[in-house]
Write an enzyme that holds these catalytic residues in place. Structure first.
Site, mmCIF file in Angstrom:
data_model
loop_
_atom_site.group_PDB
_atom_site.id
_atom_site.type_symbol
_atom_site.label_atom_id
_atom_site.label_comp_id
_atom_site.label_asym_id
_atom_site.label_seq_id
_atom_site.Cartn_x
_atom_site.Cartn_y
_atom_site.Cartn_z
ATOM 1 N N ASP A 36 7.692 58.759 6.598
ATOM 2 C CA ASP A 36 8.394 58.959 7.865
ATOM 3 C C ASP A 36 9.171 60.254 7.856
ATOM 4 O OD1 ASP A 36 7.498 56.554 8.534
ATOM 5 O OD2 ASP A 36 9.457 55.675 8.998
ATOM 6 N N GLU A 38 8.607 62.997 6.172
ATOM 7 C CA GLU A 38 7.742 64.165 6.349
ATOM 8 C C GLU A 38 7.301 64.285 7.803
ATOM 9 O OE1 GLU A 38 5.040 65.082 2.682
ATOM 10 O OE2 GLU A 38 5.103 62.932 3.019
ATOM 11 N N ASP A 40 8.960 63.176 10.449
ATOM 12 C CA ASP A 40 10.105 63.648 11.221
ATOM 13 C C ASP A 40 10.300 65.150 11.034
ATOM 14 O OD1 ASP A 40 10.547 61.132 12.154
ATOM 15 O OD2 ASP A 40 12.090 60.635 10.689
ATOM 16 N N SER A 85 12.560 55.542 22.228
ATOM 17 C CA SER A 85 12.795 55.590 20.798
ATOM 18 C C SER A 85 14.175 56.198 20.566
ATOM 19 C CB SER A 85 11.662 56.329 20.109
ATOM 20 O OG SER A 85 11.977 57.657 19.951
ATOM 21 N N LEU A 86 14.565 56.301 19.324
ATOM 22 C CA LEU A 86 15.911 56.782 19.012
ATOM 23 C C LEU A 86 15.860 58.148 18.374
ATOM 24 C CD1 LEU A 86 17.426 53.579 17.376
ATOM 25 C CD2 LEU A 86 18.043 54.546 19.576
ATOM 26 N N GLU A 116 24.199 48.530 13.180
ATOM 27 C CA GLU A 116 23.334 47.418 12.775
ATOM 28 C C GLU A 116 22.147 47.944 11.982
ATOM 29 O OE1 GLU A 116 22.778 46.208 16.919
ATOM 30 O OE2 GLU A 116 20.663 46.716 16.708
ATOM 31 N N LYS A 118 18.556 49.109 10.790
ATOM 32 C CA LYS A 118 17.332 49.568 11.415
ATOM 33 C C LYS A 118 16.190 48.905 10.663
ATOM 34 C CE LYS A 118 15.057 53.734 13.113
ATOM 35 N NZ LYS A 118 13.726 53.162 13.078
ATOM 36 N N ASP A 120 12.519 48.044 9.565
ATOM 37 C CA ASP A 120 11.326 48.869 9.460
ATOM 38 C C ASP A 120 10.097 48.018 9.778
ATOM 39 O OD1 ASP A 120 9.766 51.013 8.997
ATOM 40 O OD2 ASP A 120 9.900 50.944 6.820
ATOM 41 N N ARG A 139 5.114 48.335 21.934
ATOM 42 C CA ARG A 139 5.702 49.420 22.692
ATOM 43 C C ARG A 139 4.648 50.261 23.405
ATOM 44 N NH1 ARG A 139 9.791 53.198 19.805
ATOM 45 N NH2 ARG A 139 8.019 53.850 18.579
ATOM 46 N N GLU A 175 12.200 43.840 16.550
ATOM 47 C CA GLU A 175 11.309 44.469 15.590
ATOM 48 C C GLU A 175 10.579 43.360 14.841
ATOM 49 O OE1 GLU A 175 11.510 47.717 15.879
ATOM 50 O OE2 GLU A 175 10.633 48.541 14.059
ATOM 51 N N TYR A 227 17.195 42.795 18.810
ATOM 52 C CA TYR A 227 18.363 43.675 18.807
ATOM 53 C C TYR A 227 18.709 44.254 20.170
ATOM 54 C CZ TYR A 227 14.502 46.957 18.259
ATOM 55 O OH TYR A 227 13.324 47.647 18.409
ATOM 56 N N LYS A 291 25.133 52.285 18.003
ATOM 57 C CA LYS A 291 24.969 52.154 19.460
ATOM 58 C C LYS A 291 26.324 52.009 20.127
ATOM 59 C CE LYS A 291 20.784 49.350 18.936
ATOM 60 N NZ LYS A 291 20.230 47.977 18.983
ATOM 61 N N LYS A 315 18.966 57.457 8.986
ATOM 62 C CA LYS A 315 17.999 56.950 8.012
ATOM 63 C C LYS A 315 18.496 57.211 6.605
ATOM 64 C CE LYS A 315 13.770 56.921 10.512
ATOM 65 N NZ LYS A 315 12.390 56.798 10.111
ATOM 66 N N CYS A 409 -17.141 73.466 -4.203
ATOM 67 C CA CYS A 409 -16.822 72.044 -4.221
ATOM 68 C C CYS A 409 -16.864 71.539 -5.671
ATOM 69 C CB CYS A 409 -17.830 71.280 -3.371
ATOM 70 S SG CYS A 409 -17.680 69.508 -3.547
ATOM 71 N N CYS A 412 -20.095 69.056 -6.069
ATOM 72 C CA CYS A 412 -21.506 69.437 -5.955
ATOM 73 C C CYS A 412 -21.724 70.930 -6.161
ATOM 74 C CB CYS A 412 -22.069 69.011 -4.604
ATOM 75 S SG CYS A 412 -21.404 69.963 -3.238
ATOM 76 N N CYS A 427 -16.236 71.266 2.153
ATOM 77 C CA CYS A 427 -17.543 71.406 1.532
ATOM 78 C C CYS A 427 -18.544 71.010 2.609
ATOM 79 C CB CYS A 427 -17.648 70.455 0.338
ATOM 80 S SG CYS A 427 -19.344 70.113 -0.155
ATOM 81 N N CYS A 432 -23.492 66.155 -0.610
ATOM 82 C CA CYS A 432 -22.491 66.115 -1.670
ATOM 83 C C CYS A 432 -22.163 64.658 -2.030
ATOM 84 C CB CYS A 432 -21.233 66.840 -1.199
ATOM 85 S SG CYS A 432 -19.821 66.638 -2.291
HETATM 86 S S1 IVH Z 1 17.434 50.043 19.488
HETATM 87 C C1 IVH Z 1 16.658 52.704 23.231
HETATM 88 N N1 IVH Z 1 17.958 48.781 17.250
HETATM 89 O O1 IVH Z 1 13.573 51.863 15.765
HETATM 90 C C2 IVH Z 1 16.938 52.166 21.890
HETATM 91 N N2 IVH Z 1 15.889 49.916 17.444
HETATM 92 O O2 IVH Z 1 13.432 54.787 16.327
HETATM 93 C C3 IVH Z 1 15.997 51.139 21.466
HETATM 94 N N3 IVH Z 1 14.432 49.690 15.494
HETATM 95 O O3 IVH Z 1 11.885 51.793 18.845
HETATM 96 C C4 IVH Z 1 15.988 50.832 20.051
HETATM 97 N N4 IVH Z 1 15.780 48.417 14.316
HETATM 98 O O4 IVH Z 1 11.337 50.018 17.039
HETATM 99 C C5 IVH Z 1 17.080 49.536 17.922
HETATM 100 N N5 IVH Z 1 18.514 47.578 15.352
HETATM 101 C C6 IVH Z 1 17.649 48.334 16.023
HETATM 102 C C7 IVH Z 1 16.402 48.689 15.475
HETATM 103 C C8 IVH Z 1 15.549 49.505 16.225
HETATM 104 C C9 IVH Z 1 14.615 49.014 14.351
HETATM 105 C C10 IVH Z 1 13.269 50.495 15.823
HETATM 106 C C11 IVH Z 1 12.700 50.260 17.197
HETATM 107 C C12 IVH Z 1 12.896 51.544 17.926
HETATM 108 C C13 IVH Z 1 12.891 52.519 16.799
HETATM 109 C C14 IVH Z 1 13.610 53.771 17.219
#
Ligand code: IVH
Length: 669
Positions: A36, A38, A40, A85-86, A116, A118, A120, A139, A175, A227, A291, A315, A409, A412, A427, A432
């Site tokens: 992730d 890399e 990002d 997304s965030l 809170e 995050k 995965d 999504r 999630e 969440y 948040k 992260k 190569c 071969c 190649c 090959c």
């Molecule tokens: S809030 C508009 N809360 O992370 C904000 N997202 O990079 C909506 N995720 O799309 C997301 N844990 O898939 C929120 N506690 C959490 C989360 C969370 C994981 C994921 C989610 C989101 C992505 C954003």
């Protein structure tokens, strides 16, 4: 290093292509090849360049949209509120900046924030109406996602009906994850069955949710952490921290832990505390989400194109260790791409033993100035494929050797070429043996023709013994030949032969994808099958016709056209035809049933069967199914509580059937 505009333009094109490729691997194939972090970084590099050279910014740049496209095999669901997304950061300084910005935008106010975990996993959105689970979706592109209701329904901890005082409507966000223990078990089973392991729990969860067969999803230990709410009616909520209690009352599983803070110091403290405890959670976490608590404040802050200004994800750094780079080996891929791979002194990182790491390509090695013999920094986030992220140049002795991509190569000996505008070296010898092995492995892989048991070890032996000289030879394999292989008992032989036989009936897009045409991924394969309906039509089509198909485009269209002009490839196609593989799409096989043939349907509302199942019934009778109502729609099948599509049908005067009428029509056909 400052780039001039021309160099920047080149780099921007290259970054966009790489990002889209990784996006597809991540979102559509659930098989990413980079971490992730890399990813990002690529996105950041691109965004920086676009800021520096505004001329190069385009509306379709990956910096401007979220994630993958919905998969076409599923029904589609339009989210009531978009799933954004965030913004991500790996630095505490940027968390501080984030809070300072909030203070600037909301002067002289207390700004409580929630911190809170995050999780995965895979983002999902569930709709409960009057307490009953109506549907669940991924999504997708943020606006429209895949209908994964059947798979979500198999998760025990997700209530089919909410408890207590239920809101009139709740679109709840969370999630989905595969728990850590279940993940280890699943991979052990897959190894035993000769299937590739999932790289991490998130991919395993994504793979499980994208199973078209809910029975498979049901076997996976999935869970969901909720969440947030997309939309909610019938309950007044004025802040996020109240949502936790509401979720609990309704029976929806929420975060293990959360914190409230209203200063930078408290936020950072919460982030550190979470880092201490998160390893004990049953699911994998990779960060903290911060948040703004009060919805009134969120409203003032608003959104950017992609993400809310009221939240940020921090992260945690992936684990890093130093080790010696003994050598750089070359791996030849199925399309002939030569990929440099780091041969490392084995180390334990991120909980597993690492001896190999991908180095992507020569430019990447140059950019990072990686030399053979260096002490390098290896990173592994969660269960992701490890990467070399840096070099200890201060420890160099002068004996380190610069790496040069070979001119031939290594498998071969043919000369390698670098395509115009591409980073990769290839190649081009289609004979090959390394390419052949990879092509066969790809053809047999789960994402393509799904021939269980035809894994790396067997393929390698069969190629070595010249029993497989091309993909087509798979269908000529006999029990006698297979019996002679190492580690092949009678049972394995008959299982493999059965799996090969079964693969003959796979859908056309799988065959197209399996052929391993350069640049042709799952999306393009599906698009080709949907558009042309049979392989011969694809083979005969002009390059312009191919390029006009959305999801194909210029480069891919040319590549497909070239592939089918190669005599060797055409011979292979004939071999596959003789073996009896399916060259036609489902639609073509449909019988032209009265009432259905050449009609276009839109399915909406709640029906007694899933939309996919009903779509199958229509397709099998020569009809088509579309996601949106237009003048071309012949019928709208409206179940209970159908909404905007029904309205549109009424407006346009399209014929509307209820389920009873539809069943009658089915019976008559
Ligand atoms: S809030 C508009 N809360 O992370 C904000 N997202 O990079 C909506 N995720 O799309 C997301 N844990 O898939 C929120 N506690 C959490 C989360 C969370 C994981 C994921 C989610 C989101 C992505 C954003």
């Amino acid at each position: 290093m400052a780039l001039n505009e021309k160099e920047a333009a080149k780099r921007v094109t290259q970054l966009r292509r790489e990002i889209e490729e990784h996006n597809q691997r991540y979102h559509e194939e659930a098989l990413p090849t980079i971490s992730d972090r890399e990813f990002d970084q690529l996105l950041r590099d691109l965004s920086d360049l676009e800021k520096q050279f505004p001329n190069l910014a385009t509306p379709d740049s990956p910096t401007q949209h979220v994630g993958g496209k919905p998969l076409k095999a599923f029904g589609q669901i339009t989210h009531r509120a978009p799933m954004l997304s965030l913004d991500n950061t790996y630095s505490e300084e940027e968390v501080t900046d984030f809070y300072r910005r909030l203070e600037r935008l909301l002067p002289n106010q207390k700004i409580p924030v929630v911190i809170e975990p995050k999780v995965d996993g895979v983002a999902v959105s569930l709709l409960y109406e009057k307490g009953a689970l109506r549907y669940a979706a991924t999504r997708g592109d943020g606006t429209v996602g895949d209908d994964i209701t059947q798979n979500i329904r198999t998760i025990q901890s997700v209530p089919k009906r909410l408890k207590g005082d239920v809101p009139k409507l709740l679109e709840v966000r969370g999630e989905a994850y595969l728990d850590k223990r279940g993940f280890a078990k699943l991979n052990a089973e897959r190894t035993k069955a000769g299937l590739p392991e999932f790289a991490n729990p998130r991919n395993a969860a994504a793979g499980s949710l994208k199973q078209l067969d809910p029975a498979i999803a049901a076997q996976r230990p999935l869970g969901v952490v909720f969440y947030g709410a997309g939309s909610i009616e019938g309950v007044e909520l004025e802040k996020h921290s109240k949502l936790f209690a509401l979720l609990k009352k309704l029976g929806l599983p929420g975060s293990e832990r959360w914190w409230l803070a209203d200063s930078v110091e408290e936020i950072l403290r919460a982030i550190h505390e979470l880092d201490q405890v998160r390893r004990d959670f049953p699911y994998q976490t990779d960060g903290a989400v911060i948040k703004v608590d009060e919805f009134a404040q969120r409203e003032i802050l608003g959104f950017t194109a992609k993400s809310p200004r009221w939240a940020i994800a921090f992260k945690y750094a992936a684990e890093r260790v130093e080790t010696r780079l003994h050598d750089i080996l070359i791996q030849v891929g199925r399309t002939g791409t030569l990929t440099p791979v780091a041969a490392l002194e084995p180390v334990i990182v991120g909980g597993s033993r690492v001896a190999r790491a991908t180095l992507h390509n020569e430019e990447e090695i140059e950019r990072k100035d990686i030399r053979i013999g260096d002490m390098v920094v290896v990173e592994k986030a969660g269960e992701v494929i490890p990467a070399v992220v840096g070099v200890r140049t201060d420890l160099r002795t002068g004996k380190e050797k610069k790496f040069r991509m070979p001119k031939h190569c290594p498998e071969c000996g043919s000369e390698v070429v670098k395509d115009e505008g591409q980073v990769a070296v290839r190649c081009v010898n289609s004979q090959c043996p390394a390419q052949l092995r990879r092509r066969i492995e790809h053809f047999a892989s789960r994402g393509a023709m799904d021939i269980e048991g035809l894994g790396e070890a067997i393929v390698s032996q069969l190629v070595e013994l010249k029993l497989l000289r091309d993909i087509g030879d798979i269908y000529g394999l006999t029990a006698a030949a297979l019996n002679d292989l190492e580690r092949m008992g009678e049972k394995s032989v008959s299982n493999l032969l059965e799996a090969i036989e079964r693969s003959k009936a796979r859908l056309l897009w799988r065959l197209i994808f399996g052929l391993g045409i350069l640049h042709v991924g799952v999306s393009a394969s599906r698009a080709l099958a949907d558009h042309f309906l049979n392989l011969d039509a694809i083979i005969q089509s002009s390059v312009e016709e191919l390029q006009r198909i959305p999801d194909v485009g210029e480069v891919v269209g040319q590549s497909i056209h070239d592939f089918f002009r190669e005599p060797g490839n055409l011979e292979l196609i004939e071999k596959l035809r003789r073996a009896g593989l399916r060259f036609e799409s489902e639609e073509k096989k449909a019988v032209a049933a009265p009432g259905f043939n050449a009609t276009t349907w839109v399915i909406t509302g709640t029906l007694s069967q899933s939309r996919d199942e009903i779509a199958e019934l229509i397709l099998a009778r020569g009809g088509k199914v579309s996601g949106s109502v237009s003048k071309k729609t012949s019928f709208v099948l409206a179940g209970e509580e159908a909404g905007s599509k029904l309205e549109k049908a009424k407006q346009l005067g399209v014929r509307i059937l209820n389920e009873t009428e539809f069943r009658k029509l089915l019976a008559a056909s």
